[in-house]
Enzyme design. Structure first.
Site, PDB file in Angstrom:
ATOM      1  CB  SER A  34      -0.859   0.104   1.266  1.00 53.76           C
ATOM      2  OG  SER A  34      -1.406  -1.115   1.617  1.00 53.76           O
ATOM      3  CG  HIS A  66      -4.228  -3.815  -1.974  1.00 54.46           C
ATOM      4  ND1 HIS A  66      -4.966  -4.159  -0.877  1.00 54.46           N
ATOM      5  CD2 HIS A  66      -3.264  -2.998  -1.515  1.00 54.46           C
ATOM      6  CE1 HIS A  66      -4.467  -3.571   0.203  1.00 54.46           C
ATOM      7  NE2 HIS A  66      -3.438  -2.853  -0.166  1.00 54.46           N
ATOM      8  NE  ARG A  86       2.469  -7.954   0.597  1.00 54.73           N
ATOM      9  CZ  ARG A  86       3.299  -6.943   0.878  1.00 54.73           C
ATOM     10  NH1 ARG A  86       2.814  -5.727   1.036  1.00 54.73           N
ATOM     11  NH2 ARG A  86       4.589  -7.144   1.012  1.00 54.73           N
ATOM     12  CB  THR A  87      -2.664 -12.661  -2.331  1.00 56.15           C
ATOM     13  OG1 THR A  87      -2.849 -12.654  -3.744  1.00 56.15           O
ATOM     14  CG2 THR A  87      -3.845 -13.367  -1.680  1.00 56.15           C
ATOM     15  CG  HIS A  88      -3.246  -8.057   2.006  1.00 55.47           C
ATOM     16  ND1 HIS A  88      -3.331  -7.400   0.798  1.00 55.47           N
ATOM     17  CD2 HIS A  88      -2.347  -7.361   2.751  1.00 55.47           C
ATOM     18  CE1 HIS A  88      -2.517  -6.345   0.822  1.00 55.47           C
ATOM     19  NE2 HIS A  88      -1.913  -6.292   1.989  1.00 55.47           N
ATOM     20  CD  GLU A 187      -3.387  -3.340  14.408  1.00 52.18           C
ATOM     21  OE1 GLU A 187      -3.324  -2.129  14.106  1.00 52.18           O
ATOM     22  OE2 GLU A 187      -3.286  -4.258  13.576  1.00 52.18           O
ATOM     23  CB  SER A 206       1.373  -7.561   4.110  1.00 55.40           C
ATOM     24  OG  SER A 206       2.215  -6.443   4.299  1.00 55.40           O
ATOM     25  CG  ASN A 229      -1.985   4.216  10.035  1.00 53.18           C
ATOM     26  OD1 ASN A 229      -1.790   3.557   9.015  1.00 53.18           O
ATOM     27  ND2 ASN A 229      -2.207   3.660  11.203  1.00 53.18           N
TER      28      ASN A 229
HETATM   29  I1  8IG Z   1      -1.452   1.191   5.802  1.00 51.52           I
HETATM   30  O1  8IG Z   1      -2.431   0.757  11.684  1.00 51.52           O
HETATM   31  C1  8IG Z   1      -1.807   0.259   7.539  1.00 51.52           C
HETATM   32  N1  8IG Z   1      -1.914  -1.050   7.580  1.00 51.52           N
HETATM   33  N2  8IG Z   1      -2.711  -3.784  11.237  1.00 51.52           N
HETATM   34  N3  8IG Z   1      -2.570  -1.483  11.470  1.00 51.52           N
HETATM   35  C2  8IG Z   1      -2.538  -2.598  10.692  1.00 51.52           C
HETATM   36  N4  8IG Z   1      -2.339  -2.550   9.391  1.00 51.52           N
HETATM   37  C3  8IG Z   1      -2.149  -1.349   8.840  1.00 51.52           C
HETATM   38  C4  8IG Z   1      -2.170  -0.164   9.569  1.00 51.52           C
HETATM   39  C5  8IG Z   1      -2.395  -0.232  10.964  1.00 51.52           C
HETATM   40  N5  8IG Z   1      -1.960   0.844   8.725  1.00 51.52           N
END
Ligand code: 8IG
Length: 266
Positions: A34, A66, A86-88, A187, A206, A229
């Site tokens: 991403s 994606h 990618r595949t998550h 989370e 990932s 973030n």
């Molecule tokens: I972009 O804050 C991204 N991917 N688990 N937590 C999780 N995955 C993420 C986050 C995040 N930001």
């Protein structure tokens, strides 16, 4: 593909990739997560671009940002296999699907894989758009890509040699421990408190399973996270997928030049 053998699917994918690209050996694989998509521009000369739908074994992704594309790129003397998307694990297609690209890259000749991702950061000094080298991981997915009793060693999984090379190019790069959650929800603040307590610095969905599969296949692994973030509960603001993508787009130029400067030394 039978339940106990992924090998034939991987070999078929590598053969088809060679056929579609006209390049029968690749040196370095680059998985762009991403926010990394535009970092693919300027890496070198795109020799071929194929959709993952044309290559056996790949699942077609439905998540915005994606899209599944594989490029063969010539960068000086190095041939790159660039996976855009990618595949998550959270897509629910299983772990084999998650690591199919990395295994295909190994079968295509790659000896190094650069795994990138967008993630949440736990350190307040990491403003959105900060790249961080992954120095180790904690796997909270409760699964593994390894099938059978193969006790793969994960010491120095994220090559200290490659991290050192990166820091030579950009001494301002920090390092952190990446924690993979299954997702797709972000989370809770309490979970981020747990991550801090167990020694995590970065949270995402990932990379970890791909890194394990890469090590099993004998690849040297470089992991780079782009903090898009602050992790949940750190700033007090809710997390938003659009903002996450936007932070990535803004950092893409810096990520592109970082990759361009390190790839020749891999
Ligand atoms: I972009 O804050 C991204 N991917 N688990 N937590 C999780 N995955 C993420 C986050 C995040 N930001």
């Amino acid at each position: 593909m039978t339940d106990t053998d992924y090998r034939s699917a991987v070999d078929a994918a590598a053969a088809r990739l060679a056929e579609l690209s006209g390049v029968d050996h690749h040196d370095v694989a680059l998985v762009l997560g991403s926010g990394w998509r535009s970092a693919a521009e300027g890496l070198g000369e795109t020799v071929a671009e194929v959709s993952t739908s044309e290559v056996p074994g790949f699942t077609v992704s439905a998540v915005a940002g994606h899209a599944g594309t594989i490029r063969s790129v010539r960068a000086g003397d190095t041939t790159l296999l660039v996976f855009l998307g990618r595949t998550h694990l959270y897509e629910g297609h299983g772990v084999r699907q998650v690591v199919h690209g990395v295994r295909t890259a190994a079968a295509a000749g790659c000896s190094t894989v650069v795994l990138t991702n967008g993630c949440g950061g736990l350190r307040e000094t990491w403003a959105p758009g900060t790249p961080v080298l992954i120095k180790d991981h904690i796997n909270l997915t409760a699964t593994s890509p390894i099938e059978g009793a193969n006790f793969v060693d994960l010491t120095d999984l994220y090559s200290s040699r490659l991290r050192w090379l990166c820091r030579e190019v950009d001494p301002s790069l920090d390092e952190g421990v990446y924690v993979q959650f299954p997702g797709p929800h972000y989370e809770t603040p309490a979970e981020i408190g747990m991550v801090r307590a167990i020694g995590g610095d970065l949270v995402g969905m990932s990379t970890v399973l791909e890194a394990i599969a890469a090590r099993e296949a004998g690849l040297e692994v470089l992991g780079i996270s782009l903090v898009t973030n602050l992790a949940a509960g750190i700033s007090g603001a809710p997390l938003n997928h659009e903002e996450v993508l936007e932070a990535g787009r803004h950092a893409a130029t810096r990520m592109g030049s970082l990759l361009t400067s390190i790839l020749p030394s891999l």
